[in-house]
Design an enzyme around this catalytic site. Structure first.
Site, PDB file in Angstrom:
ATOM      1  N   CYS A 298       0.794  -1.233   0.000  1.00 40.38           N
ATOM      2  CA  CYS A 298       0.000   0.000   0.000  1.00 40.38           C
ATOM      3  C   CYS A 298       0.829   1.285   0.000  1.00 40.38           C
ATOM      4  CB  CYS A 298      -1.026   0.010   1.117  1.00 40.38           C
ATOM      5  SG  CYS A 298      -0.326  -0.081   2.769  1.00 40.38           S
ATOM      6  N   ARG A 328      10.232  -9.901   0.025  1.00 39.74           N
ATOM      7  CA  ARG A 328      10.929  -9.688   1.302  1.00 39.74           C
ATOM      8  C   ARG A 328      12.012 -10.740   1.417  1.00 39.74           C
ATOM      9  NH1 ARG A 328       5.988  -8.507   5.585  1.00 39.74           N
ATOM     10  NH2 ARG A 328       5.058  -6.994   4.197  1.00 39.74           N
ATOM     11  N   GLU A 330      13.665 -13.272   3.246  1.00 38.47           N
ATOM     12  CA  GLU A 330      13.425 -14.079   4.447  1.00 38.47           C
ATOM     13  C   GLU A 330      14.704 -14.837   4.758  1.00 38.47           C
ATOM     14  OE1 GLU A 330      10.835 -14.154   6.327  1.00 38.47           O
ATOM     15  OE2 GLU A 330       9.179 -13.392   5.115  1.00 38.47           O
ATOM     16  N   ARG A 339       5.850 -19.318   3.638  1.00 33.40           N
ATOM     17  CA  ARG A 339       6.832 -18.266   3.927  1.00 33.40           C
ATOM     18  C   ARG A 339       7.769 -18.119   2.738  1.00 33.40           C
ATOM     19  NH1 ARG A 339      10.760 -18.100   9.012  1.00 33.40           N
ATOM     20  NH2 ARG A 339      11.801 -16.150   8.526  1.00 33.40           N
ATOM     21  N   GLU A 347      -4.191  -6.135  -2.266  1.00 32.03           N
ATOM     22  CA  GLU A 347      -4.157  -5.146  -1.176  1.00 32.03           C
ATOM     23  C   GLU A 347      -5.276  -4.137  -1.376  1.00 32.03           C
ATOM     24  OE1 GLU A 347      -1.889  -4.871   1.446  1.00 32.03           O
ATOM     25  OE2 GLU A 347      -1.850  -2.740   1.950  1.00 32.03           O
ATOM     26  N   ASP A 411      -5.122  -9.582  12.910  1.00 34.25           N
ATOM     27  CA  ASP A 411      -4.531 -10.672  12.127  1.00 34.25           C
ATOM     28  C   ASP A 411      -5.546 -11.796  11.997  1.00 34.25           C
ATOM     29  OD1 ASP A 411      -2.078  -9.686  11.504  1.00 34.25           O
ATOM     30  OD2 ASP A 411      -0.943 -10.911  12.926  1.00 34.25           O
ATOM     31  N   GLU A 429      -0.572 -16.650  10.039  1.00 36.48           N
ATOM     32  CA  GLU A 429      -1.213 -15.362   9.751  1.00 36.48           C
ATOM     33  C   GLU A 429      -1.434 -15.330   8.247  1.00 36.48           C
ATOM     34  OE1 GLU A 429       1.262 -11.898  10.604  1.00 36.48           O
ATOM     35  OE2 GLU A 429       0.135 -10.971   8.969  1.00 36.48           O
ATOM     36  N   ASN A 432      -4.405  -9.751   7.050  1.00 32.15           N
ATOM     37  CA  ASN A 432      -4.703  -8.821   8.138  1.00 32.15           C
ATOM     38  C   ASN A 432      -5.673  -7.750   7.655  1.00 32.15           C
ATOM     39  OD1 ASN A 432      -3.140  -7.050   6.588  1.00 32.15           O
ATOM     40  ND2 ASN A 432      -1.335  -7.262   7.887  1.00 32.15           N
ATOM     41  N   CYS A 458      -6.097  -0.524   5.573  1.00 29.38           N
ATOM     42  CA  CYS A 458      -5.714  -1.427   4.486  1.00 29.38           C
ATOM     43  C   CYS A 458      -5.845  -2.867   4.928  1.00 29.38           C
ATOM     44  CB  CYS A 458      -4.293  -1.143   4.003  1.00 29.38           C
ATOM     45  SG  CYS A 458      -3.005  -1.641   5.149  1.00 29.38           S
ATOM     46  N   ARG A 465      -0.507 -17.585   1.366  1.00 30.26           N
ATOM     47  CA  ARG A 465      -0.977 -17.931   2.712  1.00 30.26           C
ATOM     48  C   ARG A 465      -2.357 -18.605   2.656  1.00 30.26           C
ATOM     49  NH1 ARG A 465       2.102 -14.910   6.762  1.00 30.26           N
ATOM     50  NH2 ARG A 465       4.211 -15.194   6.014  1.00 30.26           N
TER      51      ARG A 465
END
Ligand code: SER
Ligand code: ZN
Length: 499
Positions: A298, A328, A330, A339, A347, A411, A429, A432, A458, A465
């Site tokens: 976002c 990301r 990780e 993950r 989003e 979450d 998770e 969210n 947001c 996931r």
């Protein structure tokens, strides 16, 4: 603070001491009686005035010296036509009384000596230029010391977590790790670290999720689709707060120093000869990173409204993006699809007056309940957690407003049978939903037509996931999947067979 003021000419014949005696309460303004700054020592040599300034917590020496600069400019200017050319601090010593004792010592950029003793901290800085003094770097350093100690006391403490709602327990199709089984069936294939190729079957599942999100959430709540950039530049991360923390997780983006083919010729030739891409040569031919691949998705929307005033008729503003991946870095070994380094997320972003922002979030939560209970038939729960924007800014443990259950993050977590019992295993998770208060509207200076407070929210819907959740609970046998899901799934796609 020992500092030196460089004047526009030699000061011979001017009694600076007498002039400085006339400062009156100049260095006390803003401080309680007698608690202002003081000139402890002074001397003049050539075109320079040397001052030693001390103070308590009120008028800091770097403020005091600028008050003196103005004072001297006025007095010396009028009578002697001398101006102040520059200010330079030779040595700046700070003694701090801390709220908490540090758990371990640390150093800070710009600070030459740093010593702690109980709840006191002593710092010595040297050779500070005007930029340093005028832009309040000293105050930031002082604040940072407290913040770092505060963080030390919170280290290892969990994020805020408070159960809000839980679905009934459900009977699950199996208790296997779906990543392993999907790989075996070629539904997914791992490509280097944290990146996957989704075959036709896994893709169909994800696309079904996407169509559910569109039909059951985005359309009824009237969100408009937008396309947010997937390169987030530093200006965005400075305003969103990410620049405070995420450096260890960024996929950095660098431009070449030039497009010029000749410049790249040695790289090209080396590759042609060795068959290996010469990374050591490339390293010197690219510029410093302009930012990184989108992280929270976002933030890249906000430059669209940066500095603008939103018309009431457009509120609540409701938009969404599904135009690309986020990345990301990780750490650690290879993880399953729950993950990943490169992930697909839808989003949704909304903004409006506080009441509108709250209302949109509650409607979204209702739609999610419908999707997870009636269509996907999941075992899941909702919890109040530290707001995502605080977590991503590294502000875990810093007091947040979570207990008010207004501004903050919910979450959505799912039970993964392969991880163990409901009680002991870690739930996933899988998305969210947040009311971000004025965090983004303030950060990007967005105003409302009425001139009153503007908030935003947001919700990020993580496709990997959802896939991990769905397959962990429902298995890979289509026969056992929920009817409402199958209705939307369509024909089973053709498998790609290997010999
Ligand atoms: N931007 C939010 C986050 O990164 C929601 O996706 O968590
Ligand atoms: Zn977001």
């Amino acid at each position: 603070m020992d500092c030196q003021l460089t004047m526009s000419r030699d000061l011979e014949g001017i009694d600076v001491k007498v002039i400085l005696e006339k400062t009156g309460d100049l260095l006390d303004k803003g401080a309680p009686e007698g608690a202002g700054a003081r000139i402890e020592k002074q001397s003049v040599s050539g075109d320079k005035i040397f001052l030693t300034i001390t103070s308590g917590r009120y008028v800091r020496p770097h403020d005091a010296v600028y008050r003196l600069k103005n004072f001297l400019s006025t007095h010396l200017g009028k009578e002697y036509h001398v101006g102040v050319r520059g200010i330079h601090a030779l040595r700046y010593e700070i003694e701090l009384e801390l709220d908490k004792e540090p758990k371990k010592t640390f150093t800070l950029p710009f600070v030459k000596e740093m010593t702690f003793s109980g709840k006191s901290c002593r710092m010595v800085l040297e050779n500070l230029d005007e930029e340093f003094l005028q832009n309040n770097y000293v105050d930031r350093i002082v604040t940072l010391v407290s913040e770092k100690i505060e963080a030390q006391h919170y280290e290892g403490k969990a994020e805020h977590w408070e159960l809000m709602w839980a679905s009934p327990e459900k009977k699950h199709a199996w208790d296997k790790d779906p990543t392993v089984e999907m790989e075996r069936k070629n539904w997914i294939m791992h490509r280097g670290r944290g990146q996957w190729i989704y075959g036709p079957m896994a893709t169909r599942i994800v696309k079904t999720f996407e169509s559910i999100v569109l039909e059951e959430l985005v359309k009824p709540l009237e969100f408009s689709e937008m396309i947010f950039p997937k390169c987030e530049t530093w200006d965005i991360w400075k305003k969103s707060g990410h620049a405070k923390s995420i450096y260890g997780e960024i996929y950095y983006l660098c431009q070449p120093k030039t497009r010029d083919k000749e410049y790249w010729e040695d790289v090209i030739d080396t590759y042609k000869i060795t068959g290996e891409v010469p990374l050591h040569l490339i390293k010197d031919k690219i510029k410093e990173p302009i930012g990184g691949v989108t992280y929270a998705q976002c933030p890249a929307f906000w430059p669209y409204v940066d500095g603008k005033t939103l018309a009431d008729e457009s509120l609540p503003l409701k938009v969404f993006d599904r135009s690309g991946t986020s990345m990301r870095y990780e750490s650690g070994g290879i993880h399953g699809i729950e993950r990943v380094d490169e992930f697909h997320r839808i989003e949704l972003v909304w903004s409006g007056y506080p009441e509108q922002v709250r209302e949109v979030r509650s409607k979204i939560i209702e739609r999610y309940k419908h999707i997870f209970n009636d269509i996907l038939d999941l075992e899941w729960r909702m919890a109040w957690v530290t707001p995502w924007f605080m977590a991503q800014e590294g502000l875990i443990g810093v007091k947040d407003e979570t207990e008010k259950r207004d501004i903050g993050t919910i979450d959505f977590e799912s039970y993964l049978p392969y991880r163990g019992t409901r009680k002991e295993s870690e739930w996933l998770e899988f998305q969210n939903a947040s009311n971000n208060g004025d965090k983004y509207t303030k950060g990007f200076n967005v105003k409302s037509q009425k001139g009153s407070e503007l908030w935003s929210g947001c919700t990020g819907i993580g496709m990997e996931r959802w896939l991990a959740t769905f397959t962990a609970q429902k298995g890979l046998d289509i026969e056992k999947w929920p009817k409402e899901f199958l209705k939307r799934f369509g024909e089973v796609p053709q498998e790609i067979k290997f010999l």
